[in-house]
Design a protein around this motif. Structure first.
Motif, PDB file in Angstrom:
ATOM      1  N   GLU A 155       0.873  -1.178   0.000  1.00 18.26           N
ATOM      2  CA  GLU A 155       0.000   0.000   0.000  1.00 18.26           C
ATOM      3  C   GLU A 155       0.909   1.228   0.000  1.00 18.26           C
ATOM      4  N   PRO A 156       0.939   2.019  -1.085  1.00 16.05           N
ATOM      5  CA  PRO A 156       1.818   3.197  -1.131  1.00 16.05           C
ATOM      6  C   PRO A 156       1.446   4.210  -0.049  1.00 16.05           C
ATOM      7  N   VAL A 157       2.450   4.854   0.527  1.00 13.59           N
ATOM      8  CA  VAL A 157       2.215   5.859   1.571  1.00 13.59           C
ATOM      9  C   VAL A 157       3.051   7.097   1.274  1.00 13.59           C
ATOM     10  N   GLY A 158       2.717   8.193   1.931  1.00 15.96           N
ATOM     11  CA  GLY A 158       3.505   9.415   1.838  1.00 15.96           C
ATOM     12  C   GLY A 158       3.483  10.080   0.481  1.00 15.96           C
ATOM     13  N   LEU A 159       2.366   9.948  -0.242  1.00 14.67           N
ATOM     14  CA  LEU A 159       2.294  10.518  -1.580  1.00 14.67           C
ATOM     15  C   LEU A 159       1.622  11.886  -1.564  1.00 14.67           C
ATOM     16  N   GLY A 160       2.025  12.739  -2.511  1.00 15.45           N
ATOM     17  CA  GLY A 160       1.443  14.061  -2.618  1.00 15.45           C
ATOM     18  C   GLY A 160       0.110  14.048  -3.339  1.00 15.45           C
ATOM     19  N   TRP A 161      -0.672  15.082  -3.105  1.00 16.81           N
ATOM     20  CA  TRP A 161      -1.988  15.246  -3.702  1.00 16.81           C
ATOM     21  C   TRP A 161      -2.928  14.093  -3.290  1.00 16.81           C
ATOM     22  N   SER A 162      -4.135  14.153  -3.760  1.00 16.34           N
ATOM     23  CA  SER A 162      -5.105  13.101  -3.450  1.00 16.34           C
ATOM     24  C   SER A 162      -5.302  12.203  -4.666  1.00 16.34           C
TER      25      SER A 162
END
Length: 257
Positions: A28-35
Motif C-alpha cells: 500500500e503506497p504511503v507518503g504521496l502528494g496530492w489526493s
C-alpha cells in the motif's frame, strides 16, 4: 463485425474465485502528494483523448479478440481487487481500440486501454496478453503515476505550490527534471513487470509462457537508448523476470491451464 467492447467490472465473469485470486502481492503506497481524485482527474484527459481519437478514426472497439480480451481481463480483475484497500474500490475497466500506434496503458483509477493492433502483433497467446494487462494493472494498484509526480515535486523549489496539472507542464518542458525522474520511472516498470507476473500467475497463467513477450523485446533490442529512457532495457527486464520464475510458478494454482 466490429464489437464496441468496453469491459467493466459489472460485465466480468469472475472466472477465478479460487485461492489463486486471494493472493495479496502488492504494498500500500504511503507518503504521496496530492489526493487520488486530483491525480485521477488530471490524468483522465489522456484516456478521454484516446477514446475520442479512436472514435474519429472509426477504430473504437474490438474486432477479432473480444472474447479473449474479456476472458483474460476477467481472471485478472478478481486478484487485482484484493491487492490493496484502494484497489478493491477501483472501477476496473478495459477500453479496446484498434489504433496501430497504441499499445497498452493504464490510468490511476483502474481504467486500462489496449489496441487490438498491438495484440495482433505481439500478444498471440493468453499468457502474453495476461502479462501485459497485469503489468498495467500494477501501475494502477501501486499508484505509480502519483509516486512519480510526488518525486518530481521534491526535485523542485518547495516554496511554490503546484497543482497536478502544473506538474505535468513542468515535466513536459523541464528536461533536467525528466532526466532526474528516469530511475523512478524505470523502477516502476520493474515493479509492474515483477508483480504483474505474479498476479497473472496467481490467476492461473503459466509464468514461463508469460515472459515470451519480454523475450521477444530482448531479441529485438538494438541497444540504443533515448535521451530519457522511461523503461529499462528489455534484456535487463527479462533477467529480472527470469529470476522471479520459481516464485511465480508457486503462485500458479495446481491443475490450471
Amino acid at each position: 463485425m466490429v464489437h464496441r467492447l468496453h469491459i467493466t467490472v459489472g460485465m466480468l465473469l469472475m472466472l477465478v474465485a479460487s485461492a489463486a485470486s486471494s493472493v495479496q502481492l502488492a504494498y500500500e503506497p504511503v507518503g504521496l502528494g496530492w489526493s487520488d481524485d486530483e491525480v485521477e482527474h488530471a490524468s483522465a484527459v489522456q484516456m478521454d483523448a484516446l477514446a475520442e481519437r479512436a472514435e474519429a478514426a472509426h477504430q473504437m472497439g474490438c474486432s477479432a479478440h473480444c472474447a479473449r480480451l474479456q476472458r483474460v481481463f476477467s481472471r485478472l480483475v478478481a486478484g487485482a481487487k484484493l491487492q490493496t484497500t484502494r484497489s478493491a474500490t477501483l472501477g476496473w475497466s478495459l477500453l479496446v481500440v484498434r489504433l496501430p500506434d497504441v499499445q497498452a496503458m493504464a490510468m490511476p483509477n483502474g481504467r486500462l486501454a489496449i489496441s487490438e493492433a498491438f495484440v495482433d502483433r505481439h500478444l498471440q497467446t493468453d499468457e502474453t496478453l495476461a502479462f501485459v494487462l497485469a503489468h498495467e494493472m500494477i501501475h494502477s494498484i501501486l499508484e505509480h503515476e502519483r509516486q512519480a509526480l510526488t518525486f518530481a515535486q521534491l526535485m523542485l523549489p518547495r516554496q511554490i505550490v503546484r497543482s497536478v496539472r502544473d506538474m505535468y507542464v513542468e515535466i513536459d518542458f523541464n528536461l533536467s527534471l525528466l532526466m532526474a525522474m528516469e530511475p523512478v520511472m524505470q523502477q516502476g516498470e520493474y515493479e509492474a513487470d515483477e508483480l504483474g507476473l505474479l498476479l497473472a500467475s496467481a490467476a492461473g497463467f503459466d509464468p514461463d509462457r508469460q515472459i515470451a513477450f519480454i523475450e521477444a523485446q530482448c531479441r529485438a533490442d538494438t541497444g540504443r537508448q533515448p535521451l530519457v529512457a522511461t523503461h529499462p532495457p528489455a534484456c535487463q527486464r527479462l533477467q529480472a523476470l527470469e529470476s522471479l520464475l520459481p516464485l511465480a510458478r508457486r503462485q500458479r494454482p495446481a491443475g490450471m491451464n
